[in-house]
Write a protein that holds these residues in place. Sequence first.
Motif, PDB file in Angstrom:
ATOM      1  N   UNK A 126     -34.611   0.452  50.813  1.00 38.94           N
ATOM      2  CA  UNK A 126     -34.144   1.836  50.903  1.00 38.94           C
ATOM      3  C   UNK A 126     -34.389   2.599  49.612  1.00 38.94           C
ATOM      4  N   UNK A 127     -34.303   1.903  48.483  1.00 39.96           N
ATOM      5  CA  UNK A 127     -34.508   2.530  47.179  1.00 39.96           C
ATOM      6  C   UNK A 127     -34.794   1.442  46.157  1.00 39.96           C
ATOM      7  N   UNK A 128     -35.497   1.804  45.094  1.00 37.22           N
ATOM      8  CA  UNK A 128     -35.697   0.906  43.965  1.00 37.22           C
ATOM      9  C   UNK A 128     -35.018   1.517  42.751  1.00 37.22           C
ATOM     10  N   UNK A 129     -34.090   0.790  42.182  1.00 39.14           N
ATOM     11  CA  UNK A 129     -33.363   1.234  40.995  1.00 39.14           C
ATOM     12  C   UNK A 129     -34.018   0.621  39.768  1.00 39.14           C
ATOM     13  N   UNK A 130     -34.462   1.458  38.854  1.00 40.69           N
ATOM     14  CA  UNK A 130     -35.067   1.003  37.596  1.00 40.69           C
ATOM     15  C   UNK A 130     -34.000   1.153  36.519  1.00 40.69           C
ATOM     16  N   UNK A 131     -33.511   0.018  36.012  1.00 40.17           N
ATOM     17  CA  UNK A 131     -32.350   0.078  35.127  1.00 40.17           C
ATOM     18  C   UNK A 131     -32.310  -1.099  34.163  1.00 40.17           C
ATOM     19  N   UNK A 132     -31.915  -0.810  32.917  1.00 41.79           N
ATOM     20  CA  UNK A 132     -31.651  -1.861  31.938  1.00 41.79           C
ATOM     21  C   UNK A 132     -30.235  -2.407  32.075  1.00 41.79           C
ATOM     22  N   UNK A 133     -29.427  -1.766  32.897  1.00 42.69           N
ATOM     23  CA  UNK A 133     -28.056  -2.223  33.147  1.00 42.69           C
ATOM     24  C   UNK A 133     -27.890  -2.438  34.656  1.00 42.69           C
ATOM     25  N   UNK A 182     -31.749  -2.752  48.486  1.00 39.30           N
ATOM     26  CA  UNK A 182     -32.275  -2.053  47.313  1.00 39.30           C
ATOM     27  C   UNK A 182     -33.138  -3.005  46.488  1.00 39.30           C
ATOM     28  N   UNK A 183     -34.088  -2.412  45.767  1.00 40.16           N
ATOM     29  CA  UNK A 183     -34.817  -3.132  44.741  1.00 40.16           C
ATOM     30  C   UNK A 183     -34.176  -2.855  43.403  1.00 40.16           C
ATOM     31  N   UNK A 184     -34.269  -3.816  42.509  1.00 39.74           N
ATOM     32  CA  UNK A 184     -33.655  -3.681  41.196  1.00 39.74           C
ATOM     33  C   UNK A 184     -34.597  -4.281  40.165  1.00 39.74           C
ATOM     34  N   UNK A 185     -35.083  -3.435  39.251  1.00 41.56           N
ATOM     35  CA  UNK A 185     -36.069  -3.861  38.256  1.00 41.56           C
ATOM     36  C   UNK A 185     -35.790  -3.145  36.940  1.00 41.56           C
ATOM     37  N   UNK A 186     -36.255  -3.698  35.805  1.00 38.81           N
ATOM     38  CA  UNK A 186     -35.997  -3.061  34.513  1.00 38.81           C
ATOM     39  C   UNK A 186     -37.013  -1.995  34.125  1.00 38.81           C
ATOM     40  N   UNK A 187     -38.229  -2.066  34.701  1.00 33.12           N
ATOM     41  CA  UNK A 187     -39.273  -1.153  34.223  1.00 33.12           C
ATOM     42  C   UNK A 187     -40.439  -1.129  35.202  1.00 33.12           C
ATOM     43  N   UNK A 188     -41.022   0.084  35.357  1.00 31.22           N
ATOM     44  CA  UNK A 188     -42.308   0.165  36.046  1.00 31.22           C
ATOM     45  C   UNK A 188     -43.378  -0.028  34.989  1.00 31.22           C
ATOM     46  N   UNK A 189     -43.922  -1.226  34.936  1.00 35.48           N
ATOM     47  CA  UNK A 189     -44.805  -1.624  33.853  1.00 35.48           C
ATOM     48  C   UNK A 189     -46.177  -0.970  33.954  1.00 35.48           C
ATOM     49  N   UNK A 190     -46.678  -0.812  35.175  1.00 31.01           N
ATOM     50  CA  UNK A 190     -47.955  -0.179  35.456  1.00 31.01           C
ATOM     51  C   UNK A 190     -47.837   0.542  36.794  1.00 31.01           C
ATOM     52  N   UNK A 191     -48.797   1.378  37.146  1.00 29.83           N
ATOM     53  CA  UNK A 191     -48.701   2.070  38.433  1.00 29.83           C
ATOM     54  C   UNK A 191     -48.582   1.130  39.630  1.00 29.83           C
ATOM     55  N   UNK A 215     -40.096  -7.823  35.672  1.00 30.01           N
ATOM     56  CA  UNK A 215     -38.886  -8.476  36.133  1.00 30.01           C
ATOM     57  C   UNK A 215     -37.872  -8.656  35.019  1.00 30.01           C
ATOM     58  N   UNK A 216     -36.652  -9.017  35.403  1.00 28.58           N
ATOM     59  CA  UNK A 216     -35.595  -9.320  34.446  1.00 28.58           C
ATOM     60  C   UNK A 216     -35.753 -10.744  33.911  1.00 28.58           C
ATOM     61  N   UNK A 217     -35.114 -11.026  32.804  1.00 25.28           N
ATOM     62  CA  UNK A 217     -35.047 -12.410  32.355  1.00 25.28           C
ATOM     63  C   UNK A 217     -34.074 -13.165  33.282  1.00 25.28           C
ATOM     64  N   UNK A 218     -34.212 -14.485  33.373  1.00 16.61           N
ATOM     65  CA  UNK A 218     -33.381 -15.242  34.319  1.00 16.61           C
ATOM     66  C   UNK A 218     -31.874 -15.074  34.102  1.00 16.61           C
ATOM     67  N   UNK A 219     -31.429 -14.924  32.866  1.00 12.86           N
ATOM     68  CA  UNK A 219     -29.987 -14.746  32.626  1.00 12.86           C
ATOM     69  C   UNK A 219     -29.484 -13.449  33.230  1.00 12.86           C
TER      70      UNK A 219
END
Length: 241
Positions: A52-59, A72-81, A86-90
């Motif tokens: 439904x949505x991708x949330x780009x967040x450091x928190x 929802x998708x949850x990622x820290x950064x759109x690295x390239x187009x 991905x997040x670190x495992x912790x």
Amino acid sequence: MNLVAALSAESSLLCVVGAGGKKSTLYALAKRVNRAVVTATVRIPIFDEHVADVLVSDTPQKALESVEEWPVGLVPERERPDRYRGYDPKTAASLKGRDATSILVKADGARTRLLKAPIEREPQLPTNADVVVPIASAHAVGKPLTERFVHRPERVADVTNRQMGEKIRASDVATVLADEHGGMKDVPDSATTIPVVNMVDDEKLRQVGNEIAEQVLSKADVPRVVLTQMPAQNPVIAVVE
């Protein structure tokens, strides 16, 4: 048995590894699980159309508090187009027990190949994973052990004691899925491993899948092996126990 039950995905932190269907497995589960999060501990191609949505967040824990529509998708950064980081495992581990019911994690990469075995830094598994799903494609059987079909073919050759260029056998796929240097690598002691043989697209491949599954069950302590065709309305072709 439906896909969610077959992979024990309800109320789980579930990680997919291997090759031949990781992303399609995540997306198939996401639309069948209540309040699912799709995320990764490695790079993942853009997958906005599957959620439904991708949330780009450091928190990410805080980001989940505002979700109104799932999955929802949850990622820290759109690295390239064409991909997210991905997040670190912790960090992925910290999402368990939050507002989502299930956390679905892509935990290694395979560059769209049919089979793979990991190197030293793979997979990137959260230590509190409930389920680890090693995946291989039934289409790998009969293909040559080369980079065209296999990600890290030299590692697969080591695990299976085969030579580069030899045709891949059902027993080779089973060995990769069941081996502690293959699909079982670094699986947390508390996690359940449920191997998947994907791309079981016809009766001949179902026979291949059954052969792989029986050999996995003879080699590894797993509750079942699931044969799938992920694009199907019901992706589960068979459950071999």
